[in-house]
Every structure is written in structure tokens, then in C-alpha cells.
Design a protein around this motif. Structure first.
Motif, PDB file in Angstrom:
ATOM      1  N   TYR A  50       0.829  -1.208   0.000  1.00 35.93           N
ATOM      2  CA  TYR A  50       0.000   0.000   0.000  1.00 35.93           C
ATOM      3  C   TYR A  50       0.864   1.259   0.000  1.00 35.93           C
ATOM      4  O   TYR A  50       0.726   2.137  -0.851  1.00 35.93           O
ATOM      5  CB  TYR A  50      -0.934   0.007   1.214  1.00 35.93           C
TER       6      TYR A  50
ATOM      7  N   ARG B 299       1.344   3.847  -3.219  1.00 33.35           N
ATOM      8  CA  ARG B 299       0.770   5.208  -3.084  1.00 33.35           C
ATOM      9  C   ARG B 299       1.850   6.263  -3.280  1.00 33.35           C
ATOM     10  O   ARG B 299       1.632   7.277  -3.932  1.00 33.35           O
ATOM     11  CB  ARG B 299       0.095   5.381  -1.732  1.00 33.35           C
TER      12      ARG B 299
ATOM     13  N   LEU C  47      -4.809  -2.834  -1.474  1.00 34.37           N
ATOM     14  CA  LEU C  47      -5.743  -2.354  -0.456  1.00 34.37           C
ATOM     15  C   LEU C  47      -6.097  -3.420   0.576  1.00 34.37           C
ATOM     16  O   LEU C  47      -6.638  -3.113   1.623  1.00 34.37           O
ATOM     17  CB  LEU C  47      -7.032  -1.838  -1.120  1.00 34.37           C
TER      18      LEU C  47
END
Lengths: 342, 253
Positions: free
Chosen positions: A167, A171, B134
Motif C-alpha cells: 500500500y 501510493r 488495499l
């Protein structure tokens, strides 16, 4: 011979601790009416932290298996974050299979990669990480490697309140790519800053040709980024280098040899051209379209012999070069923290 | 006035949401006493536990060995006594090389009698194309756990991965690698001959993964140059043929 201690040392050195970013990132100037999301135009403090972390990752050779290449090795700022080679050289000296795309203005909704296989910018970096011919260091391996770096552990904890993982890495790299804004070409002055005098007579003739119903260039190279983000078969002969294009993803024979329309911005920096980098200069590309294409099966019907004169081709080329953004390829905030390019 | 309308809206939303919060059919108040259902999968070839790498197994056309066998099981549903199927949120990444006999543990089923089980080998379309970063890092669909089971070039999971070597009349030998994915290559398994009572302390559902069927049933697969690997991409007939054999891999033992 036991070679793993050497590799481990290389990996640790590649992810060496470094100075914490000081929040110095800034975007290039953006014309007031240039279409760009407010979340990019007005970056939040949190976004800037993510961009700076992403910048550190982007230039870090520790992102490749053998610590030999970084993202920036194949996406060079001076080349509008493209590569000057038809096929880039990756980890272990491996070779890519498509021409590395230049990177800018990635905030427009689109499918990513030439075949549109990636639906989100967050996931774009995963493909070169997984590819044995590119970075060859999948995200789970990279996550574990970054956990040995005080710099990355501290920064990711500060920004995301978690340890290095898929993650946080995706990002941060996404935000750095989002920050790559190209909006300062002479065409942008002409179009968005209302400085009509910046394009000379030849470039304006080229613009007229570009927009004309005769050439139909703008039917695919449309919008502020000069692409419709759709997939087209431009008829390139595939016998030397077969690539199924969009069909690889959709499994639809109608999509065979269709590729996403590339942006025309920064063409002067991003040679060679076409999905396989077969043309080394813009004259060859224009000659291809002026000749009506190779006629490979499925060629888009709009591509037909144009009969443009040499002078008209020169006008068209002059206009295309007005899309070069020198501010973008020299913007200091897109360089690594130490200032030296990979 | 605007504040009043806003406050009223918040109250309406609160009561709407809490009103939709269904009470469990039969809440299990003490987890230690709660029954569990264990689905135990043994990975075998022709009824014998697979020995990875070191043993060669005979198919009709080849000798094969196994280096890697991994797959996803998702979309579990239990058939209730009234004949309806009850979805049960559960995803599993099976890595047979690391865990030759794997046990999936289902807890917190509503108590009662059940007479069937179904699930998919693969990942449903929505989760297949969702952002894999996620998921929590411990989740089976997370890149941290199943990274080598995700294709980054087309944003989807490898549903099933089988790799190894083949041998037959040397020197005809080499490596094979079958990666089956894509939304249309998901495989449904339905077992309606299973019945159990979830009031029992522990329910064990023994299953057998029969690797021989991948090469044999119904299509008898022969290793050829054009059939040694699959990435389930365009024009990949190997993936489609082998997918036809995948509905016979998991058997009730």
C-alpha cells in the motif's frame, strides 16, 4: 561460492539511509485554465510528503533485484521521463518488450500501458517490479527489503503510519507520478495563456493542418493531452516483432494490434516512436502516416495516403515540436534529492 | 435552519442504518464453545500424497514432477436445510508445496443443519480486478501473501498455478508452467452430497486435490513445445483446454 552475503550487502547499500526530505517539492507553474484536478494544482501537505517519498523511491536502484536500475533508469527526466532506447535495459541486463512510455499528466482518467492492462495509476509500478526483464523485484520482496532501511521505515511510518508494504509503496510512487505536470510548452502559452504570438507562422500552419479534416490527426490525438486514450490499430507491420496489443488483455480478436493513442506532448524529447520504438525520428513517423500506413490487417480506416507536400510535413513537424515543454524536463523538483540523475 | 435540517438528516441516517442492522440468526456467545467446520484438503497424485520435486508421476503421455502448486478458493456458500445457499465470506490461498495437507477453518456459521457446500477455484471478477494493495497484509488476496499469484500486466490474479518438469523418452524433457486466470476461467465446485450439523463441536469435511485429473480428465494432455506453458493471454488454447480439466481437481474424499 557463497554469493548471497554479497547480494544482501548490495541490497542494504542500495537502500541506504538518507536525509529526510524537507518538504521542498513544488510543481511547475500551471496556467490558470489548464485542465488539472484541484487535488494536484493545490497539493496538500500530506500529498507533498507522499510525492517526496515517491521521488526517493523512483530514483532508488534498490528497487531492482540486483540494485542495478531504478525507475528513473528507463524514465529519464531529460527525455520527458521516457527512454532513448527502443527497448529499455533492465535488471541483469534484460530487455523490455515495448518502448518505455514518457510520463506526464497522468491524472487524466485512463487505462494505463499501451494495451490498457492496468486500470489504476496505483498499480502501474507493479508491472516493472514483477517483470524479470525490468526491475525483477516484486512488491512483497521490495517491502521486506525496505524494512531494512531506517529512512524508509521512518518516512512510511510518518506518512502512512504503517511499515513498508504494497500500500505505502504504490501510493508514494503514484503521487510522484501524479506530480509530473507538463503544461508549459509554447503551445500551452498559446492555448492557455492566450499568448497567440508565441507560435510562428509555420507552427500555426502546422496546427491548422493538425486540426484539419484532411489529416484527421486530432480525431485520435485530441484533448489537452493530445490523446483520446482509446486503442487503435495504425496498421504497423508486425512481422518483425509480433505484439497482440489490446487483445492481450481483452482476448477479443477485434483488439488485435490496437494500442493506446500516445500523447504528442514532449515528442521532441521522447524518441524513438511507436509501441516498439521502430522510428527514431519524427520525420519517419510523419512519412508513415502520409503514406497511408503499412496496411497490416485491421488498420484503422482513417489512416490513408494524405499526399502532404514536403513543406506541409515541415509545418506539421514544427507544430508538434511546439508541444515540447522545456520547463518540465528541467524542473528541479523532479530530480533526485541529491540532484544527480540516475 | 440549515443546522436543524442537517441535524435531522443525521438522526434519520442513524436510525436508518441501525434499523438495517439485522440480528444474527443464532449468535455464538462463547467462541471457545463454538463449533467449527474444517475442510481438509490433501494434495495427491493418483491417490498418493504429492512429493514435490523428487518424485516423477506417470500421466498417460508423460512423466511429470511438481515444483509449485498454488490456487485460490473463494466465494464459499453453504446449503441450508431449506435448500437455499448461504454466502460465507471466506477466501483461501492454498500453497500445496508449503502445506501439502491444508485445513480451511470456518467459524461463526449460524447453527443448524447443512446439506451442501460450494465454492470457486479462482477469484470473482470484482475482487480479481480490485487494487490488490488495499487488502490488509495478512489477507490471502494481499500482495504480501499472494504476490506471486498476481499478474501485474493485466491487473488480475493467477487463479491456479502448477509448475514442474516433464520426462518421457529422454531427451524429450523440460519444464512446464501453467498459470490459469481470467474471469472466464473461474471454476465452480458444488458438493451436494455433504451434510453436517453445525451444532456438533467439530465438523471435518475431507477433500482430495487429485493432480492427475489436471492432465487426464477429460482431456489427456501431452507435453509439446506449443503446450508447455500458459499465461491465459490472447489466443491461449492451452489455458482453455486445461481449464476444462479443472472442474475435476477437488473431490470429496
Amino acid at each position: 561460492m557463497k554469493w548471497w552475503p554479497f547480494l544482501l550487502l548490495m541490497a542494504l547499500l542500495a537502500c541506504e539511509d538518507r536525509e529526510t526530505p524537507k518538504g521542498t517539492f513544488s510543481l511547475p507553474e500551471i496556467p490558470a485554465n489548464f485542465p488539472i484536478p484541484d487535488s494536484i494544482r493545490f497539493l496538500s501537505e500530506q500529498s507533498i510528503h507522499q510525492i517526496e517519498l515517491g521521488r526517493a523511491l523512483f530514483f532508488d536502484r534498490g528497487l531492482s533485484r540486483d540494485s542495478s536500475v531504478s525507475c528513473a533508469s528507463c524514465h529519464k527526466q531529460a527525455l520527458a521521463f521516457g527512454d532513448g532506447l527502443a527497448f529499455s535495459i533492465g535488471a541483469h541486463g534484460g530487455s523490455g518488450r515495448r518502448n518505455a512510455p514518457p510520463l506526464f499528466n497522468l491524472f487524466y482518467p485512463q487505462l494505463f500501458f499501451k494495451d490498457g492492462g492496468i486500470p489504476r495509476l496505483e498499480e502501474v509500478a507493479m508491472a516493472p517490479m514483477d517483470d524479470h526483464h525490468e526491475l525483477d523485484l516484486p512488491l512483497q520482496d521490495l517491502s521486506l527489503r525496505l524494512r531494512t532501511s531506517t529512512f524508509y521505515v521512518d518516512e512510511i511510518k510518518r506518512i502512512y503510519n504503517r511499515e513498508p508494504d504494497p500500500y505505502s509503496i504504490t501510493r508514494a510512487l503514484m503521487w510522484f507520478q501524479l506530480s509530473l505536470v507538463s503544461a508549459n510548452s509554447r503551445y500551452d502559452d498559446y492555448q492557455y495563456r492566450d499568448k497567440k504570438e508565441v507560435l510562428n507562422a509555420q507552427e500555426r500552419r502546422g496546427l491548422d493542418l493538425f486540426l484539419s479534416a484532411h489529416t484527421q490527426c486530432a480525431s485520435c490525438h485530441s484533448g489537452p493531452n493530445f490523446t483520446d486514450f482509446q486503442f487503435h490499430n495504425v496498421g504497423l507491420n508486425m512481422e518483425a516483432h509480433l505484439d497482440t496489443g489490446r487483445a492481450r488483455i481483452t482476448i477479443n480478436p477485434a483488439d488485435f494490434a490496437r494500442f493506446k493513442t500516445p500523447s504528442l506532448r514532449n515528442l521532441g524529447f521522447s524518441a524513438p516512436y511507436m509501441h516498439d520504438g521502430r522510428y527514431s525520428n519524427l520525420e519517419q513517423v510523419l512519412a508513415y502516416y502520409n503514406g497511408g500506413g503499412d496496411g497490416y490487417p485491421g488498420q484503422d480506416a482513417r489512416i490513408k495516403p494524405l499526399g502532404l507536400t514536403e513543406k506541409e510535413l515541415e509545418d506539421l513537424e514544427a507544430f508538434l515540436y511546439s508541444l515540447n515543454d522545456s520547463v518540465f524536463v528541467n524542473h528541479a523538483a523532479y530530480q533526485p534529492l541529491g540532484g544527480s540523475q540516475d | 435552519m440549515r443546522k436543524l435540517i442537517l441535524a435531522a438528516s443525521v438522526w434519520v441516517m442513524f436510525f436508518t442504518l441501525t434499523g438495517c442492522n439485522e440480528k444474527p440468526v443464532d449468535p455464538i456467545t462463547n467462541p471457545e464453545e463454538a463449533p467449527v467446520v474444517k475442510m481438509v484438503i490433501s494434495h495427491e497424485f493418483n491417490g498418493q500424497r504429492i512429493n514435490f520435486n523428487s518424485v516423477e508421476y506417470a500421466t498417460t503421455h508423460n512423466l511429470v514432477s511438481f515444483a509449485e502448486l498454488s490456487y485460490f478458493l473463494t466465494d464459499f456458500e453453504f446449503k441450508k436445510a431449506d435448500g437455499t445457499w448461504m454466502p460465507f465470506a471466506y477466501q483461501a490461498l492454498i500453497r500445496a508445496r508449503q502445506t501439502p495437507v491444508d485445513t480451511l477453518v470456518f467459524t461463526n456459521l449460524p447453527k443448524g443443519a447443512y446439506q451442501g457446500l460450494r465454492f470457486k477455484l479462482g477469484v470473482d471478477s470484482v475482487n480479481n480486478h480490485a487494487d490488490p494493495a488495499l487488502w490488509p497484509n495478512e489477507h490471502p488476496l494481499s500482495i504480501m501473501r499472494g504476490g506471486t499469484m498476481h499478474w501485474s500486466w493485466n491487473a488480475g490474479y493467477i487463479f491456479f498455478k502448477l509448475e514442474g518438469r516433464f520426462f518421457k523418452d529422454a531427451p524429450i524433457q523440460g519444464a512446464y508452467s501453467y498459470h490459469i486466470g481470467r474471469d472466464d476461467l473461474i471454476t465452480q465446485y458444488t458438493f451436494e452430497d455433504i451434510s453436517f450439523n453445525y451444532n456438533d463441536k467439530v465438523v471435518v469435511l475431507p477433500m482430495r486435490f487429485e493432480a492427475k485429473n489436471f492432465f487426464e480428465t477429460p482431456h489427456q494432455h501431452m507435453m509439446r513445445d506449443s503446450a508447455l506453458f500458459s499465461h491465459s493471454a490472447f489466443d491461449d488454447e492451452v489455458a482453455e483446454i486445461l481449464h476444462g480439466n479443472m472442474s475435476n481437481l477437488i473431490l470429496k474424499d
